[in-house]
Write an enzyme that holds these catalytic residues in place. Structure first.
Site, PDB file in Angstrom:
ATOM      1  N   SER A 127       1.044  -1.413  -0.027  1.00  0.00           N
ATOM      2  CA  SER A 127       0.056  -0.098  -0.030  1.00  0.00           C
ATOM      3  C   SER A 127       0.762   1.356   0.045  1.00  0.00           C
ATOM      4  CB  SER A 127      -0.933   0.210   1.472  1.00  0.00           C
ATOM      5  OG  SER A 127      -1.225   1.217   1.649  1.00  0.00           O
ATOM      6  N   TYR A 151      -1.652  -0.792  10.918  1.00  0.00           N
ATOM      7  CA  TYR A 151      -2.031  -1.656   9.379  1.00  0.00           C
ATOM      8  C   TYR A 151      -0.847  -1.272   8.533  1.00  0.00           C
ATOM      9  CZ  TYR A 151      -3.774  -1.607   4.703  1.00  0.00           C
ATOM     10  OH  TYR A 151      -3.994  -1.820   3.235  1.00  0.00           O
ATOM     11  N   LYS A 155       1.916  -3.780   6.506  1.00  0.00           N
ATOM     12  CA  LYS A 155       2.397  -4.011   4.963  1.00  0.00           C
ATOM     13  C   LYS A 155       3.870  -3.722   4.990  1.00  0.00           C
ATOM     14  CE  LYS A 155      -1.761  -4.482   3.350  1.00  0.00           C
ATOM     15  NZ  LYS A 155      -1.932  -5.904   2.801  1.00  0.00           N
ATOM     16  N   ARG A 294      -8.768  14.131   9.998  1.00  0.00           N
ATOM     17  CA  ARG A 294      -8.969  12.892  10.453  1.00  0.00           C
ATOM     18  C   ARG A 294      -7.490  12.464  10.841  1.00  0.00           C
ATOM     19  NH1 ARG A 294     -10.903   7.922   6.697  1.00  0.00           N
ATOM     20  NH2 ARG A 294      -8.935   8.270   5.802  1.00  0.00           N
TER      21      ARG A 294
HETATM   22  N1  LIG Z   1      -8.841  -0.931  -0.684  1.00  0.00           N
HETATM   23  C1  LIG Z   1      -7.608  -0.410  -0.457  1.00  0.00           C
HETATM   24  O1  LIG Z   1      -7.725   0.864  -0.505  1.00  0.00           O
HETATM   25  C2  LIG Z   1      -6.317  -0.732  -0.380  1.00  0.00           C
HETATM   26  C3  LIG Z   1      -5.273   0.032  -0.558  1.00  0.00           C
HETATM   27  C4  LIG Z   1      -4.033  -0.556  -0.356  1.00  0.00           C
HETATM   28  C5  LIG Z   1      -3.727  -2.054  -0.170  1.00  0.00           C
HETATM   29  N2  LIG Z   1      -4.841  -2.628  -0.087  1.00  0.00           N
HETATM   30  C6  LIG Z   1      -4.797  -3.913   0.261  1.00  0.00           C
HETATM   31  O2  LIG Z   1      -5.368  -5.029  -0.686  1.00  0.00           O
HETATM   32  C7  LIG Z   1      -5.839  -6.105  -0.097  1.00  0.00           C
HETATM   33  C8  LIG Z   1      -7.200  -6.330  -0.673  1.00  0.00           C
HETATM   34  O3  LIG Z   1      -7.865  -4.964  -0.202  1.00  0.00           O
HETATM   35  P1  LIG Z   1      -9.448  -4.944  -0.569  1.00  0.00           P
HETATM   36  O4  LIG Z   1      -9.850  -3.513  -0.468  1.00  0.00           O
HETATM   37  O5  LIG Z   1      -9.789  -5.880  -1.692  1.00  0.00           O
HETATM   38  O6  LIG Z   1     -10.149  -5.617   0.974  1.00  0.00           O
HETATM   39  P2  LIG Z   1     -11.080  -6.670   1.369  1.00  0.00           P
HETATM   40  O7  LIG Z   1     -11.474  -6.828   2.828  1.00  0.00           O
HETATM   41  O8  LIG Z   1     -12.342  -6.650   0.315  1.00  0.00           O
HETATM   42  O9  LIG Z   1     -10.301  -8.001   0.670  1.00  0.00           O
HETATM   43  C9  LIG Z   1      -9.593  -8.764   1.666  1.00  0.00           C
HETATM   44  C10 LIG Z   1     -10.080 -10.093   1.711  1.00  0.00           C
HETATM   45  O10 LIG Z   1      -9.353 -11.006   2.556  1.00  0.00           O
HETATM   46  C11 LIG Z   1      -9.913 -11.895   3.191  1.00  0.00           C
HETATM   47  N3  LIG Z   1      -9.151 -12.253   4.489  1.00  0.00           N
HETATM   48  C12 LIG Z   1      -8.982 -11.352   5.484  1.00  0.00           C
HETATM   49  N4  LIG Z   1      -8.053 -12.057   6.323  1.00  0.00           N
HETATM   50  C13 LIG Z   1      -7.925 -13.447   5.796  1.00  0.00           C
HETATM   51  C14 LIG Z   1      -7.579 -14.511   6.554  1.00  0.00           C
HETATM   52  N5  LIG Z   1      -6.777 -14.645   7.531  1.00  0.00           N
HETATM   53  N6  LIG Z   1      -7.541 -15.768   5.614  1.00  0.00           N
HETATM   54  C15 LIG Z   1      -8.145 -15.639   4.382  1.00  0.00           C
HETATM   55  N7  LIG Z   1      -8.985 -14.550   4.115  1.00  0.00           N
HETATM   56  C16 LIG Z   1      -8.875 -13.507   4.556  1.00  0.00           C
HETATM   57  C17 LIG Z   1     -11.459 -11.000   3.552  1.00  0.00           C
HETATM   58  O11 LIG Z   1     -12.482 -11.900   3.853  1.00  0.00           O
HETATM   59  C18 LIG Z   1     -11.461 -10.331   2.289  1.00  0.00           C
HETATM   60  O12 LIG Z   1     -12.320 -10.961   1.414  1.00  0.00           O
HETATM   61  C19 LIG Z   1      -5.477  -6.169   1.432  1.00  0.00           C
HETATM   62  O13 LIG Z   1      -4.725  -6.895   1.691  1.00  0.00           O
HETATM   63  C20 LIG Z   1      -5.503  -4.446   1.672  1.00  0.00           C
HETATM   64  O14 LIG Z   1      -4.749  -4.350   2.933  1.00  0.00           O
HETATM   65  C21 LIG Z   1      -6.093  -2.225   0.001  1.00  0.00           C
HETATM   66  O1  LIG Z   2     -15.673  10.152   5.090  1.00  0.00           O
HETATM   67  C1  LIG Z   2     -14.500  10.343   4.560  1.00  0.00           C
HETATM   68  C2  LIG Z   2     -13.416   9.711   4.157  1.00  0.00           C
HETATM   69  C3  LIG Z   2     -12.400   9.973   3.857  1.00  0.00           C
HETATM   70  N1  LIG Z   2     -12.244  11.424   3.568  1.00  0.00           N
HETATM   71  C4  LIG Z   2     -10.690  12.089   2.956  1.00  0.00           C
HETATM   72  O2  LIG Z   2     -10.621  11.199   1.867  1.00  0.00           O
HETATM   73  C5  LIG Z   2      -9.348  11.061   1.338  1.00  0.00           C
HETATM   74  C6  LIG Z   2      -9.295   9.329   1.350  1.00  0.00           C
HETATM   75  O3  LIG Z   2      -9.525   8.750   2.345  1.00  0.00           O
HETATM   76  P1  LIG Z   2      -9.703   7.061   2.282  1.00  0.00           P
HETATM   77  O4  LIG Z   2     -10.697   6.679   1.240  1.00  0.00           O
HETATM   78  O5  LIG Z   2     -10.170   6.598   3.683  1.00  0.00           O
HETATM   79  O6  LIG Z   2      -8.508   6.385   1.832  1.00  0.00           O
HETATM   80  P2  LIG Z   2      -6.924   6.647   2.540  1.00  0.00           P
HETATM   81  O7  LIG Z   2      -6.799   7.106   3.788  1.00  0.00           O
HETATM   82  O8  LIG Z   2      -6.133   7.319   1.686  1.00  0.00           O
HETATM   83  O9  LIG Z   2      -6.514   5.084   2.685  1.00  0.00           O
HETATM   84  C7  LIG Z   2      -6.819   4.200   1.608  1.00  0.00           C
HETATM   85  O10 LIG Z   2      -5.843   4.158   0.802  1.00  0.00           O
HETATM   86  C8  LIG Z   2      -4.565   3.650   1.181  1.00  0.00           C
HETATM   87  C9  LIG Z   2      -3.428   3.762   0.030  1.00  0.00           C
HETATM   88  O11 LIG Z   2      -3.259   5.268  -0.426  1.00  0.00           O
HETATM   89  C10 LIG Z   2      -4.604   2.395   1.932  1.00  0.00           C
HETATM   90  O12 LIG Z   2      -3.427   1.820   2.193  1.00  0.00           O
HETATM   91  C11 LIG Z   2      -5.675   2.309   2.730  1.00  0.00           C
HETATM   92  O13 LIG Z   2      -5.868   0.962   3.301  1.00  0.00           O
HETATM   93  C12 LIG Z   2      -7.022   2.663   2.076  1.00  0.00           C
HETATM   94  O14 LIG Z   2      -7.879   2.920   3.093  1.00  0.00           O
HETATM   95  C13 LIG Z   2      -8.476  11.461   2.850  1.00  0.00           C
HETATM   96  O15 LIG Z   2      -8.051  12.615   2.801  1.00  0.00           O
HETATM   97  C14 LIG Z   2      -9.740  11.196   3.832  1.00  0.00           C
HETATM   98  O16 LIG Z   2      -9.597  12.287   4.894  1.00  0.00           O
HETATM   99  C15 LIG Z   2     -13.094  12.052   3.954  1.00  0.00           C
HETATM  100  O17 LIG Z   2     -12.809  13.486   3.848  1.00  0.00           O
HETATM  101  N2  LIG Z   2     -14.324  11.583   4.429  1.00  0.00           N
END
Ligand SMILES: NC(=O)c1ccc[n+]([C@@H]2O[C@H](COP(=O)([O-])OP(=O)(O)OC[C@H]3O[C@@H](n4cnc5c(N)ncnc54)[C@H](O)[C@@H]3O)[C@@H](O)[C@H]2O)c1
Ligand SMILES: O=c1ccn([C@@H]2O[C@H](COP(=O)(O)OP(=O)(O)O[C@H]3O[C@H](CO)[C@@H](O)[C@H](O)[C@H]3O)[C@@H](O)[C@H]2O)c(=O)[nH]1
Length: 354
Positions: A127, A151, A155, A294
């Protein structure tokens, strides 16, 4: 036994399910393991509907070594795409042990089982949060790392663990993919993010405001040093992000060792710009109020994606408009997400009980 399967952990989740669709569309053989902690089996049914293909699915926890061994004994995997993990920044500050246990111990268990079965190619979901509050915008992969929350530290630690393994044992290859902010949904409107409870992230929250589930968006802070005072993120269409995983899989075939890539567009948007872009897709202004910052948020996370562009021959192609339109299609066609659909897989797919 059929060889050349790709194992997708967390493949029922938001990014995982979109990636499985792209893998199946490109004729990869895919096996999904997910403990369904943050997902519904309905995601797997939707993948099958979209692709016309059957998904090999196991409800299995990556902390369950014997369970994983059962899966690894049935298929020959060429590589693993590892999405499974807990992902809420705020929650991780409340229950850090759960985050460290699930994400780090889960990954170690997975890597141990991979090693036992001689599967040594991994694509890992890292991430942009590993950059903390970065001194350089746009952020290159060489930027110093250091996260501000549990978190993000999971990573970062996992990146170190995988890098150490690749250094110690030269047969390992890893792509550490540092995602920026995924948004949007599958263009079919059949599949999208299905957050449980109150969404933490901006775009799912905003789409629940649009559908009438939430009254108004709280904009966290308008006193950042940006063009309109709100924080900047690099929003990337989830389908573009998914395709980045296919490009990374291809890269592993040339034995690169451990490589890091930023998956972003290189273009940052403020919170208010996102509100305007999504309001346009919905066709009306959406209500918001300005609130304090936040905790833990940083001013700007915008990727320099040039390394991924050149070394993976991958580029994010979809526009902010497509992101917003697809999110609105998904939200308006599925106002309750997967709620009301049976969340459980057939009994024969269950290895780890919930
Ligand atoms: N969505 C974001 O903004 C974002 C940004 C950066 C990185 N990531 C990373 O990408 C990956 C996927 O994110 P996402 O948004 O699809 O999240 P998500 O929660 O939709 O998907 C993660 C999946 O992993 C499963 N899971 C969690 N723990 C587990 C375990 N112990 N065993 C088996 N399955 C398990 C959950 O049930 C879920 O389906 C995550 O590792 C997350 O940290 C997400
Ligand atoms: O109700 C809300 C939610 C978010 N924000 C703002 O929107 C921006 C984006 O926020 P959010 O969508 O929560 O994403 P991030 O905090 O940037 O984090 C996401 O993106 C990261 C990578 O950049 C990942 O690591 C995280 O898991 C994922 O949640 C930020 O400035 C927040 O302060 C608001 O103003 N109001």
């Amino acid at each position: 036994m059929t060889s050349n399967y790709v194992l997708v952990t967390g493949g029922a989740g938001y990014i995982g399910s979109h990636t499985v669709v792209e893998l199946l569309n490109k004729d990869y053989n895919v096996v999904v393991v997910d403990n369904l902690y943050n997902a519904s089996y309905e995601a797997i049914r939707r993948i099958e509907k979209l692709t016309g293909k059957k998904v090999n699915f196991f409800q299995c926890d990556i902390l369950d070594g014997p369970g994983l061994r059962k899966v690894f004994s049935q298929f020959t995997f060429s590589s693993v795409i590892h999405f499974a993990g807990l992902k809420a920044v705020g929650e991780s500050t409340q229950i850090p042990l759960d985050y460290y246990h699930n994400n780090i111990n889960g990954t170690i268990t997975l890597l141990q089982v991979m090693k036992e079965f001689n599967v040594k190619n991994i694509v890992f979901s890292s991430s942009a949060t590993v950059y903390g509050d970065p001194p350089i915008i746009p952020i290159p992969e060489t930027c110093p790392t250091g996260s501000t929350n549990p978190y993000g530290r999971t990573k970062l630690f996992i990146e170190h663990i995988i890098r150490d393994l690749c250094t110690a044992e030269k047969e390992w290859n890893a792509a550490l993919l540092r995602y920026f902010n995924p948004a949007g949904a599958h263009p079919s409107g059949i599949m999208g993010e299905n957050p449980t409870g109150i969404p933490n992230n901006l775009m799912p929250y905003l789409s629940q405001v649009a559908i009438g589930k939430r009254e108004e968006l709280s904009v966290f802070g308008d006193d950042y040093k940006t063009r309109d005072g709100t924080a900047i993120r690099d929003y990337i269409h989830v389908v573009d992000l998914s395709l980045g995983h296919l490009a990374a899989l291809e890269k592993l075939n040339v034995n690169p060792g451990c490589v890091e890539y930023n998956l972003g567009t290189g273009h940052g948007s403020t919170v208010l710009e996102m509100v305007r872009a999504f309001s346009k897709a919905v066709g009306r202004d959406l209500p918001y109020k300005i609130c304090p910052r936040r905790a833990g948020d940083v001013t700007n996370l915008t990727a320099d994606p040039r390394k991924a562009n050149s070394e993976l021959q991958w580029k994010a192609e979809k526009s902010l408009e497509e992101m917003c339109q697809s999110l609105w299609d998904w939200q308006s066609k599925n106002p309750e997400g997967f709620e009301g659909c049976d969340p459980n897989p057939p009994a024969e797919c269950i290895i780890t009980q919930k």
